[in-house]
Scaffold this motif. Sequence first.
Motif, PDB file in Angstrom:
ATOM      1  N   GLU A   1       0.874  -1.185   0.000  1.00  0.00           N
ATOM      2  CA  GLU A   1       0.000   0.000   0.000  1.00  0.00           C
ATOM      3  C   GLU A   1       0.907   1.229   0.000  1.00  0.00           C
ATOM      4  O   GLU A   1       1.600   1.511   0.970  1.00  0.00           O
ATOM      5  N   GLU A   2       0.885   1.946  -1.141  1.00  0.00           N
ATOM      6  CA  GLU A   2       1.735   3.121  -1.278  1.00  0.00           C
ATOM      7  C   GLU A   2       0.840   4.326  -1.594  1.00  0.00           C
ATOM      8  O   GLU A   2       0.238   4.408  -2.679  1.00  0.00           O
ATOM      9  N   LEU A   3       0.725   5.242  -0.633  1.00  0.00           N
ATOM     10  CA  LEU A   3      -0.157   6.414  -0.754  1.00  0.00           C
ATOM     11  C   LEU A   3       0.671   7.669  -0.999  1.00  0.00           C
ATOM     12  O   LEU A   3       1.670   7.912  -0.318  1.00  0.00           O
ATOM     13  N   LEU A   4       0.222   8.445  -1.963  1.00  0.00           N
ATOM     14  CA  LEU A   4       0.861   9.724  -2.269  1.00  0.00           C
ATOM     15  C   LEU A   4      -0.143  10.830  -1.990  1.00  0.00           C
ATOM     16  O   LEU A   4      -1.178  10.935  -2.668  1.00  0.00           O
ATOM     17  N   LEU A   5       0.118  11.594  -0.913  1.00  0.00           N
ATOM     18  CA  LEU A   5      -0.769  12.665  -0.472  1.00  0.00           C
ATOM     19  C   LEU A   5      -2.178  12.141  -0.269  1.00  0.00           C
ATOM     20  O   LEU A   5      -3.183  12.746  -0.657  1.00  0.00           O
ATOM     21  N   GLY A   6      -2.267  10.917   0.355  1.00  0.00           N
ATOM     22  CA  GLY A   6      -3.540  10.334   0.728  1.00  0.00           C
ATOM     23  C   GLY A   6      -4.196   9.498  -0.343  1.00  0.00           C
ATOM     24  O   GLY A   6      -5.235   8.876  -0.080  1.00  0.00           O
ATOM     25  N   LYS A   7      -3.636   9.434  -1.545  1.00  0.00           N
ATOM     26  CA  LYS A   7      -4.241   8.659  -2.620  1.00  0.00           C
ATOM     27  C   LYS A   7      -3.277   7.555  -3.079  1.00  0.00           C
ATOM     28  O   LYS A   7      -2.069   7.756  -3.104  1.00  0.00           O
ATOM     29  N   PRO A   8      -3.842   6.371  -3.475  1.00  0.00           N
ATOM     30  CA  PRO A   8      -2.987   5.285  -3.984  1.00  0.00           C
ATOM     31  C   PRO A   8      -2.216   5.736  -5.217  1.00  0.00           C
ATOM     32  O   PRO A   8      -2.766   6.405  -6.088  1.00  0.00           O
ATOM     33  N   MET A   9      -0.943   5.351  -5.288  1.00  0.00           N
ATOM     34  CA  MET A   9      -0.126   5.726  -6.434  1.00  0.00           C
ATOM     35  C   MET A   9      -0.537   4.914  -7.665  1.00  0.00           C
ATOM     36  O   MET A   9      -0.837   3.723  -7.571  1.00  0.00           O
ATOM     37  N   ASP A  10      -0.576   5.576  -8.829  1.00  0.00           N
ATOM     38  CA  ASP A  10      -0.906   4.873 -10.061  1.00  0.00           C
ATOM     39  C   ASP A  10       0.169   3.852 -10.404  1.00  0.00           C
ATOM     40  O   ASP A  10      -0.118   2.727 -10.833  1.00  0.00           O
ATOM     41  N   ILE A  11       1.409   4.235 -10.241  1.00  0.00           N
ATOM     42  CA  ILE A  11       2.538   3.332 -10.469  1.00  0.00           C
ATOM     43  C   ILE A  11       3.364   3.301  -9.182  1.00  0.00           C
ATOM     44  O   ILE A  11       3.961   4.308  -8.804  1.00  0.00           O
ATOM     45  N   LYS A  12       3.387   2.140  -8.568  1.00  0.00           N
ATOM     46  CA  LYS A  12       4.071   2.027  -7.283  1.00  0.00           C
ATOM     47  C   LYS A  12       5.588   2.145  -7.465  1.00  0.00           C
ATOM     48  O   LYS A  12       6.135   1.792  -8.513  1.00  0.00           O
ATOM     49  N   THR A  13       6.244   2.621  -6.429  1.00  0.00           N
ATOM     50  CA  THR A  13       7.696   2.837  -6.472  1.00  0.00           C
ATOM     51  C   THR A  13       8.475   1.826  -5.641  1.00  0.00           C
ATOM     52  O   THR A  13       9.464   1.263  -6.092  1.00  0.00           O
TER      53      THR A  13
ATOM     54  N   ALA B   1       9.022  20.430  -8.002  1.00  0.00           N
ATOM     55  CA  ALA B   1       8.294  21.612  -8.493  1.00  0.00           C
ATOM     56  C   ALA B   1       6.915  21.730  -7.870  1.00  0.00           C
ATOM     57  O   ALA B   1       6.311  22.812  -7.879  1.00  0.00           O
ATOM     58  N   ASN B   2       6.380  20.633  -7.339  1.00  0.00           N
ATOM     59  CA  ASN B   2       5.116  20.642  -6.608  1.00  0.00           C
ATOM     60  C   ASN B   2       5.150  19.516  -5.587  1.00  0.00           C
ATOM     61  O   ASN B   2       6.088  18.708  -5.545  1.00  0.00           O
ATOM     62  N   TYR B   3       4.092  19.436  -4.789  1.00  0.00           N
ATOM     63  CA  TYR B   3       4.085  18.416  -3.727  1.00  0.00           C
ATOM     64  C   TYR B   3       4.064  16.996  -4.298  1.00  0.00           C
ATOM     65  O   TYR B   3       4.641  16.080  -3.722  1.00  0.00           O
ATOM     66  N   THR B   4       3.389  16.807  -5.438  1.00  0.00           N
ATOM     67  CA  THR B   4       3.339  15.471  -6.046  1.00  0.00           C
ATOM     68  C   THR B   4       4.716  15.019  -6.496  1.00  0.00           C
ATOM     69  O   THR B   4       5.162  13.895  -6.198  1.00  0.00           O
ATOM     70  N   LYS B   5       5.442  15.878  -7.202  1.00  0.00           N
ATOM     71  CA  LYS B   5       6.792  15.525  -7.649  1.00  0.00           C
ATOM     72  C   LYS B   5       7.745  15.356  -6.464  1.00  0.00           C
ATOM     73  O   LYS B   5       8.621  14.477  -6.470  1.00  0.00           O
ATOM     74  N   ALA B   6       7.541  16.193  -5.470  1.00  0.00           N
ATOM     75  CA  ALA B   6       8.365  16.045  -4.263  1.00  0.00           C
ATOM     76  C   ALA B   6       8.088  14.707  -3.581  1.00  0.00           C
ATOM     77  O   ALA B   6       9.000  14.030  -3.080  1.00  0.00           O
ATOM     78  N   GLY B   7       6.805  14.287  -3.573  1.00  0.00           N
ATOM     79  CA  GLY B   7       6.443  13.005  -2.973  1.00  0.00           C
ATOM     80  C   GLY B   7       7.055  11.833  -3.705  1.00  0.00           C
ATOM     81  O   GLY B   7       7.507  10.855  -3.094  1.00  0.00           O
TER      82      GLY B   7
ATOM     83  N   TYR C   1       9.814  26.434  -0.103  1.00  0.00           N
ATOM     84  CA  TYR C   1      10.910  27.364   0.140  1.00  0.00           C
ATOM     85  C   TYR C   1      11.642  27.619  -1.166  1.00  0.00           C
ATOM     86  O   TYR C   1      12.091  26.681  -1.847  1.00  0.00           O
ATOM     87  N   SER C   2      11.720  28.904  -1.529  1.00  0.00           N
ATOM     88  CA  SER C   2      12.453  29.354  -2.719  1.00  0.00           C
ATOM     89  C   SER C   2      12.038  28.583  -3.980  1.00  0.00           C
ATOM     90  O   SER C   2      12.876  28.123  -4.759  1.00  0.00           O
ATOM     91  N   GLY C   3      10.751  28.379  -4.160  1.00  0.00           N
ATOM     92  CA  GLY C   3      10.239  27.724  -5.350  1.00  0.00           C
ATOM     93  C   GLY C   3      10.290  26.221  -5.316  1.00  0.00           C
ATOM     94  O   GLY C   3       9.963  25.555  -6.305  1.00  0.00           O
ATOM     95  N   ILE C   4      10.720  25.628  -4.193  1.00  0.00           N
ATOM     96  CA  ILE C   4      10.815  24.167  -4.075  1.00  0.00           C
ATOM     97  C   ILE C   4       9.824  23.683  -3.013  1.00  0.00           C
ATOM     98  O   ILE C   4       9.783  24.203  -1.896  1.00  0.00           O
ATOM     99  N   TYR C   5       9.025  22.674  -3.401  1.00  0.00           N
ATOM    100  CA  TYR C   5       8.079  22.053  -2.483  1.00  0.00           C
ATOM    101  C   TYR C   5       8.741  20.827  -1.849  1.00  0.00           C
ATOM    102  O   TYR C   5       9.473  20.077  -2.506  1.00  0.00           O
ATOM    103  N   PHE C   6       8.456  20.598  -0.571  1.00  0.00           N
ATOM    104  CA  PHE C   6       9.023  19.452   0.151  1.00  0.00           C
ATOM    105  C   PHE C   6       7.912  18.548   0.657  1.00  0.00           C
ATOM    106  O   PHE C   6       6.900  19.034   1.190  1.00  0.00           O
ATOM    107  N   THR C   7       8.087  17.252   0.469  1.00  0.00           N
ATOM    108  CA  THR C   7       7.127  16.248   0.940  1.00  0.00           C
ATOM    109  C   THR C   7       7.872  15.211   1.766  1.00  0.00           C
ATOM    110  O   THR C   7       8.998  14.820   1.437  1.00  0.00           O
ATOM    111  N   TYR C   8       7.235  14.725   2.823  1.00  0.00           N
ATOM    112  CA  TYR C   8       7.858  13.763   3.744  1.00  0.00           C
ATOM    113  C   TYR C   8       7.154  12.411   3.637  1.00  0.00           C
ATOM    114  O   TYR C   8       5.937  12.346   3.433  1.00  0.00           O
TER     115      TYR C   8
END
Length: 597
Positions: free
Chosen positions: A485-497, A572-578, A536-543
Motif C-alpha cells: 500500500e503506497e499512498l501519495l498525499l492520501g491517494k494510492p499511487m498509479d505506479i508504485k515505487t 516543483a510541486n508536492y506530487t513531484k516532491a512526494g 521554500y524558494s520555489g521548491i516544495y518538500f514532501t515527507y
Amino acid sequence: MMKYSQLFFSISSAFILFTTTLFSQQPAWTDYAKRNSMYPPSEYLVGFVSGENTQDDDPGKLMEKYESMARDKVVQSIQVSIESNNSMDISNKNGKSEEAFLSKSVSFSKANINGLRTGRYYDRKKKLVYAIAYVNIKQLISYYRNLLSDNLDKLNQKLREGKSFVQMNDKENALRSFYEGMPLLSEIDEAQMLLIALNKKEYVDLYSKRVREARLELNKEINQLQQSKELSLGETAYFVAYGLYVQLKDFEGALVMDLFTYENTGLESAFSRRWNDELADALLKAGLNNVRSLSEAFPNAAETGGNYWTEGTALRIHARVMKNGELLAVSEGSIPLSRLKQEGIVYLPPQLEKVRELDNIRLKAMNPYGAFKIGKASEQALMVQVVKGETGQEKPLSNVPLLFVNKQNEKVLCSGRSDAAGLAKGYLPAISFDGPLLEIEAIVDVANFADLDTNTIFFATFQNNMLPAQFELKAEHQTFYIDSEELLLGKPMDIKTIEPVIKQYLGDKGYHFTDQPAGADFVVHIKASTTAGTYYSGIYFTYIDANLSITDNSSGDEVFKTHIDQAKGGGANYTKAGKKAYTLAATKLKESLEEGW
C-alpha cells in the motif's frame, strides 16, 4: 621375510629444503590456476593448504604448522597411490604378492622425502596463511632408483662380512654386521614402494629377485645366531633390544620411546603400550642406559618406535631408531599370537574393531523422494533406517552417526544419529542450489563412529564400501507474495515505487512470486504514505513514512522488519516532491533488506 616400519627416505647431500616466508608480495602459487601451471601434476607431487588465522595465533608458528601440513599432504598422496596400486604384483611366491606384503608393513607416516621443497606465506591484512610442499617426480624416481641399487650392493657386502665373522666364530661382530644390513633393507623396501607409487614398477622388477634372496638370507643368518623359536613378550623385547644395541653401542644421546603402531595405520593398541614398557626395560638390560619416555624433552635424542603386523600365527614387530630424519638402527622380532591371547593382550587398535563393524551395517532411505525449498531450512527430515545383520534378520542399530552429503560436490549438508529404533534424521539447512534435482547420500560418519583422526593417513586411505542411503529432492524456489500500500498525499499511487524495487531485489536472489498469499512461503508487507511539507524558494518538500516487514507463512512469525521515518523529497510541486521521497525510501528499504535478509 622381514617387514618394515615407518618410512624413512634418506636425506643425501643432494637434499634441498627450501622455505620462503613472504609478507609483502603474495606468491603466485597461492592461486590454484597458477600453482597448477608452475607445478603441473604430471611433473610434481604437490601438497597445498590454506586457512584463516581466526585465533590471532603467532603468524610464524602458524606458518610452521601449515608447512608441516603441506608436507603431510605430499606423503598422503604417496600413501593413497600405494593403496590404489595394492592389487598389482611385484613378484609372486607361493601365491602371495610381495607388494601386498610391503604395503602392509612399510609406513609413510614420517616420511622425509628427498628433494622436497616448501614455501609459506602469511597475508597480514586478511589474516590468511598459505603453505606448499612440492617435489619433482622425475628427480625423485632417479634418486630412489639409485638408492635401491646402491643399498642392495651394500646389503650383500654386509652379508659377506657377517658370514666371514661366523667362520671365525665371532658371533658378536657377525650379529653387528647382519643387523647393520637391516636399515639398508628397510630403505630398499621404502624405495620399492615409492617407485611403485610413482608408476615405476619396472625399476622394482629389475631387483626384486635379488632383494628377496637377500632378505631371506639375512633373516636366516640372524635366526641361526639367536637360536630362538617361541619367545615370551619379554624375551622378544630383549631380542629386538639387543639387535638395536649392537648398532648403537657408540650412540651417546637419549633414546625416546614412541608407541608402536599396527601395520601402516598409525593406530595404537593395548599391545602398543605393553610392548613399549617391555622394550624400554629390555633396552636398559641390553646396555642402552639413557632410555626416556616420549613426554620428556632431551637434546641430542633419538626416537625409538616402529610398527607390528600379523604374519601367519605370529605377531611380527619392527623397531627402528631415528634421529633428525636419519635411520640409525633397525631390529625385528615376533611373538606367537597364542601367547598374546593367553595373556589377554589385545593387539588390534580399537578403531579398527569399530571399522570392521561397518561390514555388517546397512542404510536404507525411508523417504528417498521429495522436494526442498532453495534457501530455506527444511522442516521435514530425511529419514534413514540403520540396521545390522543378515538380510531377513536385520536388527535396528542405535547411536550410529550419519552424514548427509551433496552427491554433486561432496559437501556435508547436515548430520544425524540413529535412535533406539535405528532411525536417523537429517534436516537440511538453508542452501543455495542451481539445478532441478538435488541428489543426497547418507553415509556413516566413520571418523566419529570409530574415533579416527581425520588428519591421519589411515583415514585418508580408508575405503568405505558400504552402500549409502540415497535421496533425490526436487528443487523448488521459495515464493513471495507482496502486499503493498503506497499512498501519495492520501491517494494510492498509479505506479508504485517501493514494490518493484523490492521485487527486483528478491528476484535477483532467486526467489519467485505468487498472486496467492495462501501458497506463498513469505508475505512482504509494504505500507507507505506521504505528507505535504514546506515550500521554500520555489521548491516544495514532501515527507514519507514507510514500513516493510516479512512474515513466514508457515509459522506466522515476523522474520524481518524495517522502517523509514520522515524522509524528505523536493520538487516543483508536492506530487513531484512526494515521488522523489518515494524513490529515496525505496533505496533505503532495499539497503536495509540487503543487510538484514
